[in-house]
Design an enzyme around this catalytic site. Structure first.
Site, PDB file in Angstrom:
ATOM      1  N   ASN A   1       0.870  -1.175   0.000  1.00 33.97           N
ATOM      2  CA  ASN A   1       0.000   0.000   0.000  1.00 33.97           C
ATOM      3  C   ASN A   1       0.907   1.226   0.000  1.00 33.97           C
ATOM      4  O   ASN A   1       1.443   1.606   1.033  1.00 33.97           O
ATOM      5  CB  ASN A   1      -0.903  -0.011   1.240  1.00 33.97           C
ATOM      6  CG  ASN A   1      -1.805   1.209   1.282  1.00 33.97           C
ATOM      7  OD1 ASN A   1      -1.886   1.961   0.312  1.00 33.97           O
ATOM      8  ND2 ASN A   1      -2.473   1.416   2.403  1.00 33.97           N
TER       9      ASN A   1
ATOM     10  N   LYS B   1       0.048   4.195  -0.502  1.00 38.59           N
ATOM     11  CA  LYS B   1      -0.678   5.385  -0.025  1.00 38.59           C
ATOM     12  C   LYS B   1      -0.388   6.573  -0.945  1.00 38.59           C
ATOM     13  O   LYS B   1      -0.202   6.385  -2.143  1.00 38.59           O
ATOM     14  CB  LYS B   1      -0.315   5.690   1.431  1.00 38.59           C
ATOM     15  CG  LYS B   1      -0.381   4.458   2.322  1.00 38.59           C
ATOM     16  CD  LYS B   1      -0.297   4.771   3.785  1.00 38.59           C
ATOM     17  CE  LYS B   1      -0.223   3.465   4.555  1.00 38.59           C
ATOM     18  NZ  LYS B   1      -0.437   3.631   5.977  1.00 38.59           N
TER      19      LYS B   1
ATOM     20  N   HIS C   1      -9.812   0.808   3.900  1.00 42.77           N
ATOM     21  CA  HIS C   1      -8.599   1.041   4.701  1.00 42.77           C
ATOM     22  C   HIS C   1      -8.948   1.974   5.864  1.00 42.77           C
ATOM     23  O   HIS C   1      -9.772   2.885   5.713  1.00 42.77           O
ATOM     24  CB  HIS C   1      -7.501   1.649   3.824  1.00 42.77           C
ATOM     25  CG  HIS C   1      -6.175   1.660   4.505  1.00 42.77           C
ATOM     26  ND1 HIS C   1      -5.825   2.614   5.425  1.00 42.77           N
ATOM     27  CD2 HIS C   1      -5.118   0.797   4.424  1.00 42.77           C
ATOM     28  CE1 HIS C   1      -4.605   2.347   5.880  1.00 42.77           C
ATOM     29  NE2 HIS C   1      -4.156   1.244   5.292  1.00 42.77           N
TER      30      HIS C   1
ATOM     31  N   GLU D   1      -7.506   4.419   7.052  1.00 39.91           N
ATOM     32  CA  GLU D   1      -7.320   5.858   6.769  1.00 39.91           C
ATOM     33  C   GLU D   1      -8.518   6.406   5.997  1.00 39.91           C
ATOM     34  O   GLU D   1      -8.901   7.572   6.176  1.00 39.91           O
ATOM     35  CB  GLU D   1      -5.995   6.065   6.010  1.00 39.91           C
ATOM     36  CG  GLU D   1      -4.803   5.839   6.935  1.00 39.91           C
ATOM     37  CD  GLU D   1      -3.523   5.366   6.269  1.00 39.91           C
ATOM     38  OE1 GLU D   1      -3.410   5.479   5.028  1.00 39.91           O
ATOM     39  OE2 GLU D   1      -2.645   4.871   6.988  1.00 39.91           O
TER      40      GLU D   1
ATOM     41  N   GLU E   1      -6.162  -5.289   9.875  1.00 37.73           N
ATOM     42  CA  GLU E   1      -5.168  -4.265  10.187  1.00 37.73           C
ATOM     43  C   GLU E   1      -5.549  -3.559  11.488  1.00 37.73           C
ATOM     44  O   GLU E   1      -6.351  -2.608  11.461  1.00 37.73           O
ATOM     45  CB  GLU E   1      -5.104  -3.233   9.065  1.00 37.73           C
ATOM     46  CG  GLU E   1      -4.719  -3.825   7.725  1.00 37.73           C
ATOM     47  CD  GLU E   1      -4.054  -2.780   6.843  1.00 37.73           C
ATOM     48  OE1 GLU E   1      -2.927  -3.016   6.430  1.00 37.73           O
ATOM     49  OE2 GLU E   1      -4.667  -1.717   6.611  1.00 37.73           O
TER      50      GLU E   1
ATOM     51  N   GLY F   1       1.555   1.947  10.764  1.00 39.93           N
ATOM     52  CA  GLY F   1       2.489   3.074  10.687  1.00 39.93           C
ATOM     53  C   GLY F   1       3.069   3.474  12.038  1.00 39.93           C
ATOM     54  O   GLY F   1       3.675   4.534  12.164  1.00 39.93           O
TER      55      GLY F   1
ATOM     56  N   SER G   1       2.661  -2.478  10.401  1.00 38.99           N
ATOM     57  CA  SER G   1       4.104  -2.476  10.662  1.00 38.99           C
ATOM     58  C   SER G   1       4.793  -3.798  10.330  1.00 38.99           C
ATOM     59  O   SER G   1       5.716  -4.224  11.024  1.00 38.99           O
ATOM     60  CB  SER G   1       4.381  -2.058  12.110  1.00 38.99           C
ATOM     61  OG  SER G   1       3.892  -0.736  12.332  1.00 38.99           O
TER      62      SER G   1
HETATM   63  C1  PEP Z   1      -1.190   0.007   5.798  1.00 41.16           C
HETATM   64  O1  PEP Z   1      -1.187   1.166   5.458  1.00 41.16           O
HETATM   65  O2  PEP Z   1      -2.060  -0.735   5.368  1.00 41.16           O
HETATM   66  C2  PEP Z   1      -0.145  -0.466   6.717  1.00 41.16           C
HETATM   67  C3  PEP Z   1      -0.282  -1.643   7.244  1.00 41.16           C
HETATM   68  O3  PEP Z   1       0.880   0.407   6.963  1.00 41.16           O
HETATM   69  P1  PEP Z   1       2.256   0.051   7.734  1.00 41.16           P
HETATM   70  O4  PEP Z   1       2.769  -1.232   7.133  1.00 41.16           O
HETATM   71  O5  PEP Z   1       3.152   1.204   7.437  1.00 41.16           O
HETATM   72  O6  PEP Z   1       1.927  -0.108   9.164  1.00 41.16           O
END
Ligand code: PEP
Length: 253
Positions: free
Chosen positions: A9, A11, A97, A99, A169, A175, A215
């Site tokens: 992803n 983003k 997602h 976000e 997630e 993040g 992460s």
């Molecule tokens: C994501 O944006 O779906 C995500 C899991 O980000 P990160 O791996 O940076 O935690």
């Protein structure tokens, strides 16, 4: 065996030139994928076609949109419809997602409409779910995630459910550098699969790939992906670094 998927992803990161360079570096460093292994790049809309073209000829590698509209077509300036994504040959779209839920007020009902539009256009949704920290601390994460699945997905038929990819997630791990332990990931993935099994039967539940996101990096991917109900990952930050993401791909079962 279920599909094992490493999904990136990106983003709202990278210029087109940086995105091309990252893709070329990654193609140079990844190993060949097995028949049940896929890599999906969730890229910004303007890069869908260029990166799709760069990936051409590399088996089992696809691009995905990071979102689609909840409207079919018409006067919705700035939106991109599922039909448009289909028309450029896409197979995948990330829906829900955290976000999008948090910053763009996408609720479970809106996401149900997006899922319907994606499926109507032969796009496979990578449907994201997961709890905030307060819910994890209250130990009510199972019912929280179950509600997300119930309100956005469970109006669909068993045949449609077979096409799901779910990404669990936990928001507190996205993040933040704070990863769910492999036990926490396995526990929730097994719960998600059991919820699908009660709704659609074991057979359908066992075909659904459930990815972990939060992460994931080269250093922890193998342990997390090694859990029986974890079928790969949705990766943000680490997918922007070619060596890291190549190693994550190589950690797929
Ligand atoms: C994501 O944006 O779906 C995500 C899991 O980000 P990160 O791996 O940076 O935690």
């Amino acid at each position: 065996m279920r599909k094992q998927i490493a999904a990136a992803n990106w983003k709202m990161n990278l210029t087109l030139q940086q995105a091309e360079q990252l893709t070329h570096e990654l193609l140079a460093s990844k190993r060949n994928l097995g028949a049940n292994q896929l890599v999906v790049f969730g890229v910004p809309f303007p890069y869908l076609l260029p990166i799709k073209n760069t990936l051409q000829g590399n088996g089992n590698m696809y691009v995905a949109a990071q979102n689609c509209s909840d409207k079919k077509s018409g006067a919705y300036t700035g939106e991109t419809s599922a039909e448009m994504l289909k028309s450029i040959g896409l197979k995948y779209v990330i829906i829900g997602h955290s976000e999008r839920r948090e910053y763009f007020n996408e609720d479970n009902a809106t996401l149900a409409v997006k899922v319907d539009l994606a499926l109507a256009n032969d796009l496979q949704p990578i449907f994201c779910c997961g709890e905030p920290l307060s819910v994890r601390e209250a130990e009510t994460q199972n019912s929280y995630v179950e509600k997300q699945l119930n309100e956005s997905l469970f109006h669909l038929s068993a045949d449609q459910a077979r096409y799901f990819v779910v990404a669990y997630e936990p928001i507190w791990a996205i993040g933040t550098g704070r990863t769910a332990s492999s036990d926490q990931a396995q526990e929730m993935h097994a719960h998600i699969r059991s919820v699908f099994a009660s709704k659609y039967g074991e057979d359908v539940a066992n075909t659904i790939s459930i990815l972990y996101g939060g992460s994931v990096k080269a250093a922890n991917a193998k342990e997390i992906f090694g859990q029986p109900d974890v079928d790969g990952g949705l990766v943000g930050g680490a997918s922007l670094v070619a060596d890291e993401f190549a190693s994550i791909i190589n950690s797929l079962k």
